[in-house]
Motif scaffolding. Structure first.
Motif, short mmCIF file in Angstrom:
data_model
loop_
_atom_site.label_atom_id
_atom_site.label_comp_id
_atom_site.label_asym_id
_atom_site.label_seq_id
_atom_site.Cartn_x
_atom_site.Cartn_y
_atom_site.Cartn_z
N GLY A 60 6.15 -15.04 -5.95
CA GLY A 60 6.42 -15.08 -4.51
C GLY A 60 5.51 -14.20 -3.68
N GLY A 61 4.84 -13.28 -4.34
CA GLY A 61 3.98 -12.37 -3.58
C GLY A 61 3.65 -11.15 -4.42
N ASP A 62 2.83 -10.28 -3.84
CA ASP A 62 2.37 -9.09 -4.55
C ASP A 62 3.26 -7.88 -4.25
OD1 ASP A 62 -1.15 -9.83 -3.92
OD2 ASP A 62 0.24 -10.57 -5.46
N ILE A 63 3.07 -6.85 -5.05
CA ILE A 63 3.69 -5.55 -4.80
C ILE A 63 2.56 -4.52 -4.77
CG2 ILE A 63 5.31 -3.79 -5.59
CD1 ILE A 63 6.77 -5.97 -7.17
N ARG A 64 2.52 -3.77 -3.70
CA ARG A 64 1.48 -2.74 -3.57
C ARG A 64 2.11 -1.37 -3.86
NH1 ARG A 64 1.21 -6.65 -0.20
NH2 ARG A 64 2.47 -5.70 1.43
N LEU A 65 1.47 -0.66 -4.78
CA LEU A 65 1.96 0.66 -5.18
C LEU A 65 1.02 1.73 -4.67
CD1 LEU A 65 2.74 -1.22 -7.85
CD2 LEU A 65 3.24 1.00 -8.81
N GLU A 66 1.61 2.84 -4.30
CA GLU A 66 0.84 4.05 -4.02
C GLU A 66 1.57 5.20 -4.71
OE1 GLU A 66 -1.05 5.11 -0.04
OE2 GLU A 66 0.60 6.55 -0.17
N VAL A 67 0.86 5.87 -5.62
CA VAL A 67 1.47 6.95 -6.40
C VAL A 67 0.76 8.25 -6.03
CG1 VAL A 67 1.95 7.83 -8.71
CG2 VAL A 67 2.04 5.37 -8.27
N THR A 68 1.49 9.18 -5.46
CA THR A 68 0.92 10.46 -5.02
C THR A 68 1.49 11.59 -5.87
OG1 THR A 68 0.80 9.60 -2.76
CG2 THR A 68 0.57 11.98 -3.04
N SER A 69 0.61 12.40 -6.40
CA SER A 69 1.04 13.49 -7.30
C SER A 69 0.59 14.84 -6.77
CB SER A 69 0.42 13.31 -8.68
OG SER A 69 0.62 12.01 -9.18
N SER A 70 1.44 15.81 -6.92
CA SER A 70 1.06 17.21 -6.77
C SER A 70 1.90 17.95 -7.80
CB SER A 70 1.32 17.71 -5.34
OG SER A 70 2.69 17.64 -5.03
N PRO A 71 1.59 19.22 -8.09
CA PRO A 71 2.33 19.91 -9.14
C PRO A 71 3.84 19.84 -8.93
CG PRO A 71 0.41 21.17 -8.54
CD PRO A 71 0.49 20.03 -7.56
N GLY A 72 4.53 19.25 -9.87
CA GLY A 72 5.98 19.16 -9.82
C GLY A 72 6.53 18.15 -8.84
N ASP A 73 5.69 17.28 -8.32
CA ASP A 73 6.12 16.40 -7.24
C ASP A 73 5.43 15.04 -7.37
OD1 ASP A 73 6.78 17.20 -3.75
OD2 ASP A 73 6.90 15.28 -4.79
N LEU A 74 6.24 13.99 -7.41
CA LEU A 74 5.70 12.64 -7.53
C LEU A 74 6.35 11.75 -6.48
CD1 LEU A 74 4.01 10.64 -9.41
CD2 LEU A 74 6.23 10.04 -10.39
N THR A 75 5.52 11.07 -5.72
CA THR A 75 6.03 10.11 -4.73
C THR A 75 5.45 8.74 -5.03
OG1 THR A 75 6.25 11.80 -3.01
CG2 THR A 75 6.19 9.51 -2.29
N VAL A 76 6.31 7.76 -5.11
CA VAL A 76 5.89 6.37 -5.35
C VAL A 76 6.33 5.52 -4.17
CG1 VAL A 76 6.04 4.38 -6.88
CG2 VAL A 76 6.11 6.69 -7.84
N ARG A 77 5.37 4.85 -3.59
CA ARG A 77 5.68 3.93 -2.49
C ARG A 77 5.41 2.50 -2.94
NH1 ARG A 77 3.45 8.40 0.25
NH2 ARG A 77 4.94 9.33 1.68
N LEU A 78 6.36 1.64 -2.70
CA LEU A 78 6.21 0.22 -3.02
C LEU A 78 6.28 -0.56 -1.71
CD1 LEU A 78 8.65 -0.17 -6.08
CD2 LEU A 78 6.20 0.31 -6.11
N GLU A 79 5.36 -1.49 -1.55
CA GLU A 79 5.36 -2.31 -0.35
C GLU A 79 5.24 -3.77 -0.75
OE1 GLU A 79 2.71 -0.98 2.72
OE2 GLU A 79 2.62 -2.95 3.68
N ASP A 80 6.06 -4.60 -0.14
CA ASP A 80 6.00 -6.03 -0.43
C ASP A 80 6.20 -6.81 0.86
OD1 ASP A 80 8.96 -7.14 -0.20
OD2 ASP A 80 9.11 -5.19 -1.21
N SER A 81 5.86 -8.09 0.80
CA SER A 81 5.94 -8.93 2.00
C SER A 81 7.07 -9.95 1.91
CB SER A 81 4.60 -9.63 2.21
OG SER A 81 4.19 -10.30 1.04
N ALA A 82 8.06 -9.65 1.11
CA ALA A 82 9.24 -10.52 1.01
C ALA A 82 10.04 -10.41 2.31
CB ALA A 82 10.09 -10.10 -0.18
N PRO A 83 10.97 -11.33 2.52
CA PRO A 83 11.89 -11.17 3.65
C PRO A 83 12.60 -9.83 3.55
CG PRO A 83 12.13 -13.35 2.69
CD PRO A 83 11.20 -12.58 1.79
#
Lengths: 140, 109
Positions: A60-83
């Motif tokens: 149905g579509g793609d998933i875009r990931l952005e993974v940001t790291s710093s010591p002891g800290d992880l942020t994952v962002r997922l973006e999609d174009s679904a409804p």
């Protein structure tokens, strides 16, 4: 602060690639193996929800990931174009019955057990999910 | 994911290796269901080689556990660290009998 970006197709067999990206990011953040795996698991659950429920099936579509790291800290962002769809809406509290455990909502339960912060916004026609894991700081 | 099944008189041992996730769990489900359908309800799931276990895999385990209950039991043998972690995070680890070795799991029947 390393940032990794990746786009995966909306197929269940592509989720492993997303996990590999998260694994690398969690390693950069200095997470131990157990925490690293837990983060991969949470992101996999969110991706599965996007594919199965957001896009209503594979392809149905793609998933875009952005993974940001710093010591002891992880942020994952997922973006999609679904409804409009929040792949990590907080699950309703189920009374746990050991003799008849619920099987629905396990993925959501996992996401919120693992991640310290989960937020969702709908912006510019996209669903944007942010999940963050932070290691507890030791005082002193 | 690879699945090997060994059937004995009273029990069946199912050895799973690799990733048990949304793209592979249907195969495990089919294997367990086939055993249950022919009356094999004492099942040992050897998970030493499981590299990843998502909620899709956990659903298969819980559903099979429920299907065996009463007439038999599905237990888990020597789960890998990752499999054990998934079971614990999802809160279903207390549902199953979990044995440290395959032999202990088999002997429990």
């Amino acid at each position: 602060m390393p940032i990794r970006r990746l786009t995966i197709p909306g197929r269940l067999d592509a989720i492993e690639t997303a996990c590999d990206c998260v694994e690398a990011g969690a390693r950069d953040a200095g997470f131990d193996d157990s925490t690293n795996y837990a983060c991969q698991l949470a992101v996999a659950e969110a991706c599965e929800n996007i594919i199965k429920h957001g896009y209503s099936g594979e392809g149905g579509g793609d998933i875009r990931l952005e993974v940001t790291s710093s010591p002891g800290d992880l942020t994952v962002r997922l973006e999609d174009s679904a409804p409009r769809f929040n792949p990590a809406r907080r699950p309703s509290a189920h009374a746990w019955d050991q003799h008849d455990p619920p099987v629905g909502g396990l993925g959501l339960h996992i996401i919120h057990r693992v991640m310290d912060h989960v937020s969702y916004v709908r912006r510019s026609g996209s669903n944007r999910l942010t999940m963050r894991k932070r290691l507890a700081r030791i005082a002193g | 994911m690879e699945i090997q099944t060994q059937e004995y008189k009273r029990i069946a041992v199912v050895t799973v290796t690799g990733r048990v996730d949304s793209s592979t769990s249907a195969d495990l489900e089919a294997t367990l269901q086939a055993l249950i359908d022919k009356g094999k309800k004492n099942l040992v799931l050897d998970m030493a080689g499981v590299e990843f276990l998502s909620s899709s895999g956990l659903r298969v385990l819980v559903n099979a556990f429920k299907a065996c209950k009463g007439a038999g039991e599905l237990c888990i043998a020597q789960p890998s660290e990752r499999a054990a972690s998934s079971l614990s995070i999802a809160g279903v680890d207390t549902l199953f009998s979990i044995h440290p070795t395959r032999e202990a799991a088999v002997a429990s029947f």
